[in-house]
Design a protein around this motif. Structure first.
Motif, PDB file in Angstrom:
ATOM      1  N   GLY A  50       9.270   4.326   6.516  1.00  0.00           N
ATOM      2  CA  GLY A  50       7.887   4.009   6.848  1.00  0.00           C
ATOM      3  C   GLY A  50       7.035   3.857   5.595  1.00  0.00           C
ATOM      4  O   GLY A  50       6.186   2.961   5.511  1.00  0.00           O
ATOM      5  N   PHE A  51       7.276   4.711   4.604  1.00  0.00           N
ATOM      6  CA  PHE A  51       6.557   4.589   3.331  1.00  0.00           C
ATOM      7  C   PHE A  51       6.936   3.292   2.626  1.00  0.00           C
ATOM      8  O   PHE A  51       6.084   2.597   2.061  1.00  0.00           O
ATOM      9  CB  PHE A  51       6.879   5.787   2.438  1.00  0.00           C
ATOM     10  N   TYR A  52       8.233   2.961   2.660  1.00  0.00           N
ATOM     11  CA  TYR A  52       8.678   1.683   2.099  1.00  0.00           C
ATOM     12  C   TYR A  52       7.982   0.514   2.800  1.00  0.00           C
ATOM     13  O   TYR A  52       7.521  -0.437   2.162  1.00  0.00           O
ATOM     14  CB  TYR A  52      10.188   1.529   2.261  1.00  0.00           C
ATOM     15  N   LEU A  53       7.912   0.566   4.134  1.00  0.00           N
ATOM     16  CA  LEU A  53       7.281  -0.509   4.894  1.00  0.00           C
ATOM     17  C   LEU A  53       5.807  -0.627   4.546  1.00  0.00           C
ATOM     18  O   LEU A  53       5.262  -1.746   4.442  1.00  0.00           O
ATOM     19  CB  LEU A  53       7.455  -0.253   6.390  1.00  0.00           C
ATOM     20  N   LEU A  54       5.150   0.512   4.337  1.00  0.00           N
ATOM     21  CA  LEU A  54       3.745   0.494   3.930  1.00  0.00           C
ATOM     22  C   LEU A  54       3.573  -0.196   2.584  1.00  0.00           C
ATOM     23  O   LEU A  54       2.667  -1.023   2.393  1.00  0.00           O
ATOM     24  CB  LEU A  54       3.211   1.928   3.867  1.00  0.00           C
ATOM     25  N   LEU A  55       4.456   0.116   1.634  1.00  0.00           N
ATOM     26  CA  LEU A  55       4.402  -0.542   0.327  1.00  0.00           C
ATOM     27  C   LEU A  55       4.637  -2.043   0.442  1.00  0.00           C
ATOM     28  O   LEU A  55       3.948  -2.850  -0.197  1.00  0.00           O
ATOM     29  CB  LEU A  55       5.449   0.073  -0.608  1.00  0.00           C
ATOM     30  N   ILE A  56       5.617  -2.421   1.253  1.00  0.00           N
ATOM     31  CA  ILE A  56       5.918  -3.847   1.416  1.00  0.00           C
ATOM     32  C   ILE A  56       4.724  -4.584   2.012  1.00  0.00           C
ATOM     33  O   ILE A  56       4.333  -5.659   1.535  1.00  0.00           O
ATOM     34  CB  ILE A  56       7.168  -4.019   2.301  1.00  0.00           C
ATOM     35  N   CYS A  57       4.116  -4.017   3.052  1.00  0.00           N
ATOM     36  CA  CYS A  57       2.964  -4.669   3.685  1.00  0.00           C
ATOM     37  C   CYS A  57       1.786  -4.759   2.725  1.00  0.00           C
ATOM     38  O   CYS A  57       1.096  -5.790   2.658  1.00  0.00           O
ATOM     39  CB  CYS A  57       2.557  -3.903   4.947  1.00  0.00           C
ATOM     40  N   ALA A  58       1.541  -3.690   1.957  1.00  0.00           N
ATOM     41  CA  ALA A  58       0.417  -3.698   1.025  1.00  0.00           C
ATOM     42  C   ALA A  58       0.613  -4.750  -0.064  1.00  0.00           C
ATOM     43  O   ALA A  58      -0.297  -5.530  -0.369  1.00  0.00           O
ATOM     44  CB  ALA A  58       0.253  -2.310   0.408  1.00  0.00           C
ATOM     45  N   HIS A  59       1.808  -4.776  -0.659  1.00  0.00           N
ATOM     46  CA  HIS A  59       2.065  -5.751  -1.722  1.00  0.00           C
ATOM     47  C   HIS A  59       2.109  -7.176  -1.173  1.00  0.00           C
ATOM     48  O   HIS A  59       1.671  -8.120  -1.850  1.00  0.00           O
ATOM     49  CB  HIS A  59       3.367  -5.415  -2.437  1.00  0.00           C
ATOM     50  N   ALA A  60       2.631  -7.340   0.043  1.00  0.00           N
ATOM     51  CA  ALA A  60       2.665  -8.677   0.638  1.00  0.00           C
ATOM     52  C   ALA A  60       1.251  -9.191   0.885  1.00  0.00           C
ATOM     53  O   ALA A  60       0.934 -10.346   0.570  1.00  0.00           O
ATOM     54  CB  ALA A  60       3.459  -8.646   1.945  1.00  0.00           C
ATOM     55  N   ALA A  61       0.377  -8.336   1.422  1.00  0.00           N
ATOM     56  CA  ALA A  61      -0.998  -8.751   1.683  1.00  0.00           C
ATOM     57  C   ALA A  61      -1.726  -9.069   0.374  1.00  0.00           C
ATOM     58  O   ALA A  61      -2.416 -10.093   0.260  1.00  0.00           O
ATOM     59  CB  ALA A  61      -1.735  -7.651   2.445  1.00  0.00           C
ATOM     60  N   PHE A  62      -1.569  -8.205  -0.616  1.00  0.00           N
ATOM     61  CA  PHE A  62      -2.246  -8.430  -1.900  1.00  0.00           C
ATOM     62  C   PHE A  62      -1.726  -9.690  -2.580  1.00  0.00           C
ATOM     63  O   PHE A  62      -2.497 -10.465  -3.159  1.00  0.00           O
ATOM     64  CB  PHE A  62      -2.031  -7.215  -2.807  1.00  0.00           C
ATOM     65  N   TRP A  63      -0.420  -9.908  -2.491  1.00  0.00           N
ATOM     66  CA  TRP A  63       0.161 -11.098  -3.129  1.00  0.00           C
ATOM     67  C   TRP A  63      -0.282 -12.380  -2.428  1.00  0.00           C
ATOM     68  O   TRP A  63      -0.576 -13.390  -3.074  1.00  0.00           O
ATOM     69  CB  TRP A  63       1.675 -10.991  -3.128  1.00  0.00           C
ATOM     70  N   LEU A  64      -0.357 -12.347  -1.098  1.00  0.00           N
ATOM     71  CA  LEU A  64      -0.805 -13.528  -0.359  1.00  0.00           C
ATOM     72  C   LEU A  64      -2.254 -13.875  -0.678  1.00  0.00           C
ATOM     73  O   LEU A  64      -2.633 -15.050  -0.702  1.00  0.00           O
ATOM     74  CB  LEU A  64      -0.628 -13.302   1.143  1.00  0.00           C
ATOM     75  N   VAL A  65      -3.079 -12.856  -0.915  1.00  0.00           N
ATOM     76  CA  VAL A  65      -4.494 -13.096  -1.200  1.00  0.00           C
ATOM     77  C   VAL A  65      -4.704 -13.522  -2.647  1.00  0.00           C
ATOM     78  O   VAL A  65      -5.461 -14.466  -2.924  1.00  0.00           O
ATOM     79  CB  VAL A  65      -5.321 -11.838  -0.872  1.00  0.00           C
ATOM     80  N   THR A  66      -4.046 -12.840  -3.578  1.00  0.00           N
ATOM     81  CA  THR A  66      -4.329 -13.070  -4.999  1.00  0.00           C
ATOM     82  C   THR A  66      -3.291 -13.932  -5.703  1.00  0.00           C
ATOM     83  O   THR A  66      -3.582 -14.484  -6.764  1.00  0.00           O
ATOM     84  CB  THR A  66      -4.401 -11.732  -5.738  1.00  0.00           C
ATOM     85  N   ARG A  67      -2.080 -14.007  -5.155  1.00  0.00           N
ATOM     86  CA  ARG A  67      -0.958 -14.687  -5.807  1.00  0.00           C
ATOM     87  C   ARG A  67      -0.683 -14.097  -7.188  1.00  0.00           C
ATOM     88  O   ARG A  67      -0.247 -14.806  -8.102  1.00  0.00           O
ATOM     89  CB  ARG A  67      -1.232 -16.194  -5.927  1.00  0.00           C
ATOM     90  N   ALA A  68      -0.954 -12.807  -7.343  1.00  0.00           N
ATOM     91  CA  ALA A  68      -0.692 -12.139  -8.620  1.00  0.00           C
ATOM     92  C   ALA A  68       0.815 -12.047  -8.842  1.00  0.00           C
ATOM     93  O   ALA A  68       1.539 -11.557  -7.966  1.00  0.00           O
ATOM     94  CB  ALA A  68      -1.301 -10.740  -8.627  1.00  0.00           C
ATOM     95  N   PRO A  69       1.313 -12.501  -9.987  1.00  0.00           N
ATOM     96  CA  PRO A  69       2.770 -12.487 -10.226  1.00  0.00           C
ATOM     97  C   PRO A  69       3.387 -11.092 -10.130  1.00  0.00           C
ATOM     98  O   PRO A  69       4.485 -10.931  -9.604  1.00  0.00           O
ATOM     99  CB  PRO A  69       2.903 -13.061 -11.639  1.00  0.00           C
TER     100      PRO A  69
END
Length: 210
Positions: A50-69
């Motif tokens: 669940g913690f892994y899934l939280l990290l994946i969702c957070a980084h996926a959302a941030f990456w989709l918004v900012t496209r930060a490498p």
């Protein structure tokens, strides 16, 4: 489960076969103890993944918004880690009936790919391109080549030949990057401060696990 029809002494023969485990263990449980342990494991696995899934969702959302490498790299690395973990624990095999021949190959390829991804994250986090641009390009190309070669060995059925170099290089990479980070930290290189804080404990844990 072993359910004898009547009390008495029984002889049980167990055959174990493993191609890629460093150690294999057999535990014999009574039913109540096994049920309690299974419930605890289920709770811990839920929290862990669940913690892994939280990290994946957070980084996926941030990456989709900012496209930060860097977020994209973290997303690839964390996703690969989860992929390797569930295969190592046998969860995918239990749920899907995936044959061991396929699961071994998928696990080996995932572990091989984690090496160059982790290297690129470390290089970006330390901003080594600003200090050693040619060395960074050369090392990234070298490690991608090694990863592809070792993954090819795994896919063609030579699991040990592919995994042993990857595991040895992972240990050398941790020691080398940690030493370089300590050197840059001593020189006052600002990216090394966050790297030491974020990855120091992680690298130490990986070394202990090895």
């Amino acid at each position: 489960p072993f359910n004898p029809s009547h009390p008495g002494d029984y002889v049980i023969l167990v055959r174990l076969q493993s191609k890629n485990a460093l150690a294999t263990r057999v535990e014999v449980w009574q039913r109540l103890a096994f049920d309690n342990q299974s419930r605890r494991e289920g709770l811990l696995f839920g929290l862990y993944f669940g913690f892994y899934l939280l990290l994946i969702c957070a980084h996926a959302a941030f990456w989709l918004v900012t496209r930060a490498p860097m977020s994209g790299l973290f997303l690839a690395y964390i996703g690969n880690c989860v992929f390797n973990e569930v295969l190592s624990l046998g969860l995918v095999q239990q749920l899907t009936g995936l044959p061991v021949g396929w699961s071994d190959r998928l696990l080996g390829v995932g572990i091989a790919m984690s090496l160059p991804i982790a290297l690129r994250i470390a290089f970006h986090q330390l901003n080594l391109v600003a200090l050693y641009p040619r060395a960074v390009r050369w090392l990234e190309a070298l490690f991608w080549g090694i990863a592809v070669a070792c993954a090819t060995l795994v896919v063609t059925g030579h699991y040990a030949w592919g995994m042993q170099p990857i595991q040895a290089l992972a240990l050398l990479l941790i020691v080398g990057i940690s030493t370089l980070a300590a050197y840059l930290l001593k020189r006052g290189w600002r990216p090394a401060r966050f790297f030491a804080l974020a990855f120091g404990v992680f690298y130490a844990s990986v070394l202990i696990a090895f």
